[in-house]
Enzyme design. Structure first.
Site, PDB file in Angstrom:
ATOM      1  N   TYR A 198      24.429  23.776  27.897  1.00 10.24           N
ATOM      2  CA  TYR A 198      24.724  24.103  29.298  1.00 10.24           C
ATOM      3  C   TYR A 198      23.415  24.413  30.039  1.00 10.24           C
ATOM      4  O   TYR A 198      23.156  23.911  31.118  1.00 10.24           O
ATOM      5  CB  TYR A 198      25.674  25.301  29.364  1.00 10.24           C
ATOM      6  CG  TYR A 198      26.013  25.710  30.780  1.00 10.24           C
ATOM      7  CD1 TYR A 198      27.075  25.123  31.451  1.00 10.24           C
ATOM      8  CD2 TYR A 198      25.248  26.668  31.451  1.00 10.24           C
ATOM      9  CE1 TYR A 198      27.381  25.478  32.752  1.00 10.24           C
ATOM     10  CE2 TYR A 198      25.547  27.027  32.747  1.00 10.24           C
ATOM     11  CZ  TYR A 198      26.615  26.434  33.401  1.00 10.24           C
ATOM     12  OH  TYR A 198      26.896  26.792  34.686  1.00 10.24           O
ATOM     13  N   GLU A 207      54.878  38.030  38.751  1.00  9.63           N
ATOM     14  CA  GLU A 207      53.467  37.932  38.348  1.00  9.63           C
ATOM     15  C   GLU A 207      52.931  39.321  38.029  1.00  9.63           C
ATOM     16  O   GLU A 207      53.448  40.310  38.524  1.00  9.63           O
ATOM     17  CB  GLU A 207      52.625  37.378  39.521  1.00  9.63           C
ATOM     18  CG  GLU A 207      53.111  36.063  40.045  1.00  9.63           C
ATOM     19  CD  GLU A 207      52.442  35.690  41.369  1.00  9.63           C
ATOM     20  OE1 GLU A 207      51.529  36.409  41.814  1.00  9.63           O
ATOM     21  OE2 GLU A 207      52.854  34.673  41.928  1.00  9.63           O
ATOM     22  N   LYS A 262      50.729  42.475  38.622  1.00  9.41           N
ATOM     23  CA  LYS A 262      50.073  43.030  39.809  1.00  9.41           C
ATOM     24  C   LYS A 262      48.695  43.507  39.363  1.00  9.41           C
ATOM     25  O   LYS A 262      48.557  44.543  38.709  1.00  9.41           O
ATOM     26  CB  LYS A 262      50.884  44.183  40.394  1.00  9.41           C
ATOM     27  CG  LYS A 262      50.283  44.736  41.665  1.00  9.41           C
ATOM     28  CD  LYS A 262      51.218  45.754  42.303  1.00  9.41           C
ATOM     29  CE  LYS A 262      50.666  46.294  43.607  1.00  9.41           C
ATOM     30  NZ  LYS A 262      49.289  46.750  43.579  1.00  9.41           N
ATOM     31  N   ASP A 300      45.137  45.050  39.259  1.00  9.30           N
ATOM     32  CA  ASP A 300      44.594  46.236  39.913  1.00  9.30           C
ATOM     33  C   ASP A 300      43.106  46.023  40.160  1.00  9.30           C
ATOM     34  O   ASP A 300      42.259  46.537  39.444  1.00  9.30           O
ATOM     35  CB  ASP A 300      44.834  47.448  39.010  1.00  9.30           C
ATOM     36  CG  ASP A 300      44.696  48.744  39.780  1.00  9.30           C
ATOM     37  OD1 ASP A 300      44.538  48.678  41.014  1.00  9.30           O
ATOM     38  OD2 ASP A 300      44.735  49.813  39.149  1.00  9.30           O
ATOM     39  N   TYR A 331      46.528  34.014  43.437  1.00  6.64           N
ATOM     40  CA  TYR A 331      47.991  34.027  43.335  1.00  6.64           C
ATOM     41  C   TYR A 331      48.737  33.632  44.598  1.00  6.64           C
ATOM     42  O   TYR A 331      49.961  33.651  44.621  1.00  6.64           O
ATOM     43  CB  TYR A 331      48.477  35.405  42.881  1.00  6.64           C
ATOM     44  CG  TYR A 331      47.841  36.567  43.624  1.00  6.64           C
ATOM     45  CD1 TYR A 331      48.146  36.831  44.953  1.00  6.64           C
ATOM     46  CD2 TYR A 331      46.915  37.396  42.993  1.00  6.64           C
ATOM     47  CE1 TYR A 331      47.561  37.889  45.625  1.00  6.64           C
ATOM     48  CE2 TYR A 331      46.321  38.449  43.656  1.00  6.64           C
ATOM     49  CZ  TYR A 331      46.648  38.704  44.978  1.00  6.64           C
ATOM     50  OH  TYR A 331      46.057  39.728  45.640  1.00  6.64           O
ATOM     51  N   LYS A 367      56.134  48.673  40.473  1.00  6.97           N
ATOM     52  CA  LYS A 367      54.976  49.262  39.789  1.00  6.97           C
ATOM     53  C   LYS A 367      55.365  49.943  38.482  1.00  6.97           C
ATOM     54  O   LYS A 367      56.525  50.245  38.246  1.00  6.97           O
ATOM     55  CB  LYS A 367      54.317  50.289  40.726  1.00  6.97           C
ATOM     56  CG  LYS A 367      53.961  49.679  42.086  1.00  6.97           C
ATOM     57  CD  LYS A 367      52.557  49.851  42.498  1.00  6.97           C
ATOM     58  CE  LYS A 367      52.118  51.203  42.875  1.00  6.97           C
ATOM     59  NZ  LYS A 367      50.805  51.235  43.483  1.00  6.97           N
ATOM     60  N   CYS A 376      20.608  70.101  18.761  1.00 12.06           N
ATOM     61  CA  CYS A 376      21.588  69.047  18.501  1.00 12.06           C
ATOM     62  C   CYS A 376      22.641  69.534  17.496  1.00 12.06           C
ATOM     63  O   CYS A 376      22.277  70.015  16.424  1.00 12.06           O
ATOM     64  CB  CYS A 376      20.871  67.814  17.941  1.00 12.06           C
ATOM     65  SG  CYS A 376      22.008  66.537  17.392  1.00 12.06           S
ATOM     66  N   CYS A 399      21.975  67.271  14.139  1.00 12.51           N
ATOM     67  CA  CYS A 399      20.777  67.333  13.289  1.00 12.51           C
ATOM     68  C   CYS A 399      19.909  68.564  13.535  1.00 12.51           C
ATOM     69  O   CYS A 399      18.924  68.768  12.842  1.00 12.51           O
ATOM     70  CB  CYS A 399      19.940  66.074  13.475  1.00 12.51           C
ATOM     71  SG  CYS A 399      19.135  65.983  15.080  1.00 12.51           S
ATOM     72  N   CYS A 406      19.259  64.118  22.395  1.00 15.96           N
ATOM     73  CA  CYS A 406      18.702  64.465  21.095  1.00 15.96           C
ATOM     74  C   CYS A 406      17.561  63.482  20.824  1.00 15.96           C
ATOM     75  O   CYS A 406      17.800  62.275  20.743  1.00 15.96           O
ATOM     76  CB  CYS A 406      19.765  64.362  20.005  1.00 15.96           C
ATOM     77  SG  CYS A 406      19.038  64.384  18.355  1.00 15.96           S
ATOM     78  N   CYS A 431      18.869  61.369  13.275  1.00 14.69           N
ATOM     79  CA  CYS A 431      20.074  62.142  13.591  1.00 14.69           C
ATOM     80  C   CYS A 431      21.323  61.425  13.064  1.00 14.69           C
ATOM     81  O   CYS A 431      21.584  60.283  13.435  1.00 14.69           O
ATOM     82  CB  CYS A 431      20.161  62.334  15.100  1.00 14.69           C
ATOM     83  SG  CYS A 431      21.676  63.130  15.621  1.00 14.69           S
TER      84      CYS A 431
HETATM   85  S1  IVH Z   1      50.903  38.974  46.703  1.00 12.59           S
HETATM   86  C1  IVH Z   1      51.905  39.249  51.113  1.00 12.59           C
HETATM   87  N1  IVH Z   1      50.456  38.977  44.149  1.00 12.59           N
HETATM   88  O1  IVH Z   1      48.572  44.155  45.389  1.00 12.59           O
HETATM   89  C2  IVH Z   1      51.810  39.235  49.655  1.00 12.59           C
HETATM   90  N2  IVH Z   1      49.473  40.693  45.462  1.00 12.59           N
HETATM   91  O2  IVH Z   1      49.675  45.654  48.450  1.00 12.59           O
HETATM   92  C3  IVH Z   1      50.437  39.200  49.229  1.00 12.59           C
HETATM   93  N3  IVH Z   1      48.064  42.235  44.188  1.00 12.59           N
HETATM   94  O3  IVH Z   1      46.426  44.488  47.860  1.00 12.59           O
HETATM   95  C4  IVH Z   1      50.186  39.863  47.977  1.00 12.59           C
HETATM   96  N4  IVH Z   1      48.350  41.289  42.229  1.00 12.59           N
HETATM   97  O4  IVH Z   1      45.873  42.500  46.544  1.00 12.59           O
HETATM   98  C5  IVH Z   1      50.234  39.607  45.311  1.00 12.59           C
HETATM   99  N5  IVH Z   1      50.118  38.824  41.858  1.00 12.59           N
HETATM  100  C6  IVH Z   1      49.884  39.440  43.024  1.00 12.59           C
HETATM  101  C7  IVH Z   1      49.062  40.574  43.131  1.00 12.59           C
HETATM  102  C8  IVH Z   1      48.880  41.184  44.378  1.00 12.59           C
HETATM  103  C9  IVH Z   1      47.757  42.266  42.902  1.00 12.59           C
HETATM  104  C10 IVH Z   1      47.576  43.228  45.171  1.00 12.59           C
HETATM  105  C11 IVH Z   1      47.239  42.716  46.511  1.00 12.59           C
HETATM  106  C12 IVH Z   1      47.576  43.850  47.449  1.00 12.59           C
HETATM  107  C13 IVH Z   1      48.357  44.781  46.620  1.00 12.59           C
HETATM  108  C14 IVH Z   1      49.705  45.059  47.237  1.00 12.59           C
END
Ligand code: IVH
Length: 673
Positions: free
Chosen positions: A37, A115, A117, A119, A229, A317, A411, A414, A427, A433
């Site tokens: 690569y 899907e 969610k 974070d 998504y 959630k 420490c 040690c 340390c 140690c």
């Molecule tokens: S759909 C209008 N799908 O969750 C619908 N949101 O307030 C648009 N998030 O800040 C969101 N995973 O960034 C969607 N699979 C997923 C998600 C997702 C995370 C976040 C999104 C938003 C918060 C919900």
């Protein structure tokens, strides 16, 4: 090379690199080695330098980070980036489903897509004519911060859309989430702590903070990833359902979660949520729930949105992962780098199904800032596999508190006198140690280093405590009998451990470098060092200036690395380790006559057999590969050539007969007689 040919070559190389980026970052199925690569990448870089007017901001070489800016400009979204209705109560999720049915005048079931969610940090990416045009943070949903240059550095973000499976739309705006995996988050925080900087509280903050850097080259150093998504806006294309949206996004080369599912009833949605909650801890990134979306896009139109959220989606959630407990004791713990960390020993508490009894307080300054003392009531947070943290103290009326915790003078492992460096207590007895040694063994054996199964924290401590390992290289002299003498080991497990150690003797340079636990060197830096220096010998000999030349390595880091390789104790340790270990290193000494040239042989030669010719090339620093690719410089054609000759012609790769090959060797000063 003439301009016309150079232009074609640049495009070919870009396309090839894009394909490999896709296989590596999106599909997680690389087809070529890092070195191959690199070779392609360097070729492209060289041509772009030679022909600067063919440079393009969407070339794969432009991922390294543009110059810093003073501020992130505002940018309006193509369509509002709405929020989601959300709750972790099942009843609320069912109420959402009822509202959907009522709104559509449906009696029975409707199909959803469920899907994870993610974070992370929500972003909009806009593609015009198939090329990434701009990227923005969510901001207030209407206007976000422009972060195009930062997003360009994220390997899994396509800079151009793929058009083989489905035509590329004229304009496409997508929404996705930028993340940092839990493993990389821990690495990053350790790096920040080592640099005396504030660690991030969680992977989400780390992703968001990394994205909003004013200097894209800092973002480039952060291990960011994306999952896409949603389509926010589409011109010149058509999709009818969310399931089709996900398929189209995949076709265009985006990374789309494999965990998303099309579900035909709401009961399946509930099961999906519970199933994901079970799997949550085994994912290497954080999810805080599942998002439920009505599948049919026309039905979505009918339901519409409020100013705040769409009526067709819901975030179901998971329960929060913060709990309240008490700090029983605070103890100093010595890590592999010698940093002494205050650890809160907690009254055991269940968070998300796991019992937590210890949490890191990071360092004495953090601890004093949060003012946490023995006996306090505290809020504790757990995020994925991340070491639990004490978030804050909860004040109690009329409580009588213990005095503030102070670090010991010596420490606890040690007995050496501890030193203060900024917010850290250290340390200084690096090589003597026991606690540091145990930490180093555990690190060397960890998954991203030598990956020795069976050596975790406990075994590492035991090996040191029982005197079986007095210095790191001793690990490789262990015998089955010795391991058998350890508490908790039986015949089978002892044999397995020794086999695992033996299996780890052959290791790639970057893994070995990471495993050494060199100050400041996490996975990314280890990889950069291996790439840059190609061999441990070159790295050991590197001057401070040489190290500073490695892209992304700042002075402080360079000094730490230099210090490590020049230290006498570490030199001795390295020499001993190298007696035990067989490094797989891309060992190409510089200024070899054929360096940087890739040859493919086809047909029979008179002077050499195929493998002799390949050896000859490789001995002089060139590459000999078996198939013609964008990285091939010459195809050497003998008697009865195969299809490689056609491929060479198709790709416009230069061909040489045996005589021309010999002339080339002579002109490069290769003695082949
Ligand atoms: S759909 C209008 N799908 O969750 C619908 N949101 O307030 C648009 N998030 O800040 C969101 N995973 O960034 C969607 N699979 C997923 C998600 C997702 C995370 C976040 C999104 C938003 C918060 C919900």
């Amino acid at each position: 090379m003439d301009r016309k040919r150079a232009k074609e070559r640049i495009e070919e190389l870009r396309e090839e690199i894009r394909q490999h980026d896709y296989l590596y970052y999106v599909k997680n199925e690389p087809e070529i080695s890092d070195d191959e690569y690199d070779e392609l990448f360097k070729k492209l870089q060289a041509l772009e330098e030679q022909f600067p007017d063919f440079q393009s901001e969407n070339s794969p070489t432009q991922r390294v980070g543009a110059p810093p800016v003073d501020e992130l400009p505002d940018v309006e979204h193509t369509a509002p980036m709405l929020s989601l209705q959300s709750s972790h109560q099942e009843k609320e999720a069912r109420d959402f489903h009822d509202r959907v049915l009522r709104g559509l005048g449906e009696q029975g079931e409707v199909a959803y897509v469920a899907e994870p969610k993610f974070d992370g940090a929500s972003v909009e990416l806009v593609y015009e004519g198939g090329a990434l045009d701009r990227a923005a943070t969510r901001g207030d949903g209407q206007v976000g911060d422009e972060i195009t240059e930062n997003v360009r550095t994220v390997g899994s973000v396509p800079l151009r859309l793929m058009g083989e499976a489905r035509p590329v739309p004229d304009v496409l705006a997508v929404r996705g989430e930028i993340l940092i995996s839990i493993e990389n988050f821990e690495d990053l925080n350790q790096r920040l702590i080592n640099e005396g900087k504030e660690p991030f509280a969680n992977p989400r903050n780390a992703a968001a903070g990394s994205l909003r850097q004013l200097d894209p080259s800092i973002t480039a150093q952060r291990p960011l990833e994306i999952y896409v998504y949603d389509i926010l806006y589409l011109e010149g294309g058509d999709v009818g359902s969310q399931w089709e949206v996900l398929g189209a996004l995949r076709d265009w080369g985006f990374r789309v979660s494999e965990l998303s599912k099309r579900l035909d009833s709401f009961e399946e949605v509930i099961r999906y949520h519970d199933d994901m909650e079970d799997r949550r801890d085994r994912l290497n990134y954080e999810i805080d729930g599942v998002v439920i979306k009505l599948n049919d896009l026309a039905a979505r139109e009918d339901l519409g949105s409020t100013a705040h959220h769409p009526r067709w989606a819901f975030a179901f959630k998971f329960p929060p992962r913060k709990e309240i407990t008490h700090v029983d004791r605070i103890i100093p713990s010595v890590g592999r780098t010698g940093i002494v960390t205050p650890i809160a020993m907690l009254r055991p508490v269940q968070i998300g199904g796991v019992t937590i009894s210890r949490a890191s307080l990071y360092n004495i300054e953090q601890l004093h800032k949060k003012d946490i003392r023995e006996g306090d009531k505290v809020r504790v947070q757990r995020a994925g596999d991340v070491i639990p943290q004490v978030v804050e103290r909860i004040e109690e009326d009329g409580e009588e508190r213990q005095p503030p915790f102070e670090m010991p003078e010596v420490c606890p492992s040690c007995g050496s006198v501890l030193k203060r460096r900024g917010p850290f207590v250290i340390c200084p007895n690096s090589f003597g140690c026991p606690a540091q040694l145990a930490g180093r063994i555990e690190h060397l054996a960890s998954r991203n280093a030598l990956d020795i199964e069976g050596i975790g924290e406990e075994t590492a401590q035991l090996l040191v405590k029982e005197g079986l390992v007095e210095k790191l290289p001793d690990l490789f002299d262990l015998t089955e009998e010795e391991v058998l003498s350890l508490e908790g080991f039986a015949e089978k497990s002892s044999r397995q451990l020794i086999e695992a150690i033996d299996g780890a003797r052959k290791v790639e340079l970057r893994r070995f470098l990471y495993g050494l636990g060199i100050p400041e060197v996490g996975q990314t830096v280890a990889r950069d060092l291996a790439h840059h220096f190609q061999s441990l010998i070159a790295l050991r000999e590197a001057s401070l200036e040489d190290l500073e030349e490695v892209p992304g390595i700042a002075h402080k880091m360079a000094a730490a690395i230099h210090g490590f390789f020049k230290g006498q104790a570490s030199q001795e340790m390295l020499d001993e380790l190298l007696d035990e270990i067989d490094l797989i290193e891309p060992d190409i000494p510089e200024q070899q006559p054929l360096q940087g040239l890739t040859f493919v042989f086809t047909g029979g030669l008179e002077t050499w057999s195929r493998s002799e010719a390949q050896d000859l090339v490789e001995r002089h620093g060139g590459n000999a590969t078996s198939s013609v690719s964008g990285a091939t410089d010459y195809v050497v054609v003998g008697d009865n050539p195969g299809s490689k000759l056609d491929e060479a012609r198709e790709r416009g790769v230069e061909t040489l007969d045996e005589g021309a090959f010999k002339s080339l060797l002579s002109s490069k000063g290769v003695d082949f007689a």
